[in-house]
Design a protein around this motif. Sequence first.
Motif, PDB file in Angstrom:
ATOM      1  N   SER A 250       0.930   4.179  -3.013  1.00 33.24           N
ATOM      2  CA  SER A 250       0.982   5.697  -2.692  1.00 33.24           C
ATOM      3  C   SER A 250       1.965   6.249  -2.951  1.00 33.24           C
TER       4      SER A 250
ATOM      5  N   ARG B 290      -7.445  13.480  -1.028  1.00 33.49           N
ATOM      6  CA  ARG B 290      -6.783  12.848   0.067  1.00 33.49           C
ATOM      7  C   ARG B 290      -6.524  13.598   1.088  1.00 33.49           C
TER       8      ARG B 290
ATOM      9  N   ARG C 201       0.742  -1.250  -0.151  1.00 32.47           N
ATOM     10  CA  ARG C 201       0.002  -0.087   0.135  1.00 32.47           C
ATOM     11  C   ARG C 201       0.870   1.354   0.145  1.00 32.47           C
TER      12      ARG C 201
ATOM     13  N   THR D 188     -13.276   4.636  -0.038  1.00 30.60           N
ATOM     14  CA  THR D 188     -12.419   5.693  -0.130  1.00 30.60           C
ATOM     15  C   THR D 188     -11.704   5.806  -1.683  1.00 30.60           C
ATOM     16  N   LEU D 189     -11.740   4.473  -1.999  1.00 32.44           N
ATOM     17  CA  LEU D 189     -11.383   4.499  -3.596  1.00 32.44           C
ATOM     18  C   LEU D 189     -12.491   4.852  -4.622  1.00 32.44           C
ATOM     19  N   SER D 190     -13.824   4.796  -4.051  1.00 33.55           N
ATOM     20  CA  SER D 190     -14.628   5.372  -4.783  1.00 33.55           C
ATOM     21  C   SER D 190     -14.801   6.885  -5.010  1.00 33.55           C
TER      22      SER D 190
ATOM     23  N   GLN E 244     -12.013   8.859  -4.476  1.00 37.58           N
ATOM     24  CA  GLN E 244     -10.746   9.094  -5.465  1.00 37.58           C
ATOM     25  C   GLN E 244     -11.191   8.959  -6.759  1.00 37.58           C
TER      26      GLN E 244
ATOM     27  N   TYR F  73     -15.546  -1.051 -11.439  1.00 38.49           N
ATOM     28  CA  TYR F  73     -15.300   0.352 -10.929  1.00 38.49           C
ATOM     29  C   TYR F  73     -16.459   1.220 -10.895  1.00 38.49           C
TER      30      TYR F  73
ATOM     31  N   ARG G  62     -14.648  -0.510  -1.386  1.00 45.76           N
ATOM     32  CA  ARG G  62     -13.910   0.543  -0.480  1.00 45.76           C
ATOM     33  C   ARG G  62     -14.213   2.199  -0.952  1.00 45.76           C
TER      34      ARG G  62
END
Length: 347
Positions: free
Chosen positions: A94, A139, A90, A243-245, A247, A221, A241
């Motif tokens: 990043s 973020r 991870r 959070t990924l959505s 982003q 996605y 996730r």
Amino acid sequence: MNTTIMLFLIQDGITNGAVYALLGLALVLVFAVTRVILIPQGEFVTYGALTYASLSSGQMPGTAKLAVVMGIAAFIFDLYVARRSLHWQRVLRSLLLNVVLPALVLGVTYWAAGARAPAGVNVALSLAIVAAIGLSLYRIAFQPLAHTSVLVLLIASVGCHLALQGLGLLFFGAEGQRGPTLLDASAILGPLRFTGQGLAVYGITIAFIIALWLFFGLTLYGKALRATAVNRLGARLVGIRTTLSGQIAFLLASIIGALSGILIVPITTLYYDTGFLIGLKGFIAAIIGGLLSYPLTAIAALMVGIIESFSSFYASNFKEVIVFMLLVPILLLRSLLAPAAVEDEKD
């Protein structure tokens, strides 16, 4: 007014409305997924447009350096969050996404500014730079506040808008810029003449809307984004996730904003704060669509563009007033149709 003038006004309104439609769709997408009213959408427009104009004139845009700085800050945030249980995969992901990729884009941007790269390269670099800024912005400013109220997110959005607008003045100055057209061809249909840039606006807008429809309907996605928009908690319970959505939503919104700016800047002179007003007109379309309906938002955006065009012909001094007054009956109607909210009384 004769028929020819009316057709010209409708043509101009549809051209502007196509851009507003893109911005409205981006605002609906971000709000549905993250509950953020994305006021900095206008800055994405400005950054994309002026970055493209700067590269086309052989100047180095400061937004490329900003993308690197914000990427480093985002990486530090990720490193701090993962400090107790360092998952090296991870952390490496990043690092590559937030630091290495923006640094590579910065290096290519230095080359493109000095070599007067073709328009296609400048467009791609502008989109990449603004996309990196959009990812890092989520973020840094919004991901830590994901579980707070809409009001807190709105306050953060206003703060981001003011900060990015001030940086835009620092990077591009107070003078306006224009960029080269994307398409030099033209077409004539009766009394109307369609310029190459106008055709590019229509074609790119339609292609992007179709691409978004395919993305949401066919890709994993895209379906995850739709699930997050419908029920954020339910999406988390089934392993999506969120959070990924968020982003992905900010990535798409920043690309749409930058693309809208690139489509506009050959047509009119843009300044560091022009994008805010353009973004507000997309916001009107999103409000008419209830911040939920993509088709209604697109239709409303075309309506806003046509009303703006006719207003500029009949009452140019009150053009903006007439356009923004569209919000009053819409909000009044929605307040009358919405169920009454019962407030808890506290002794």
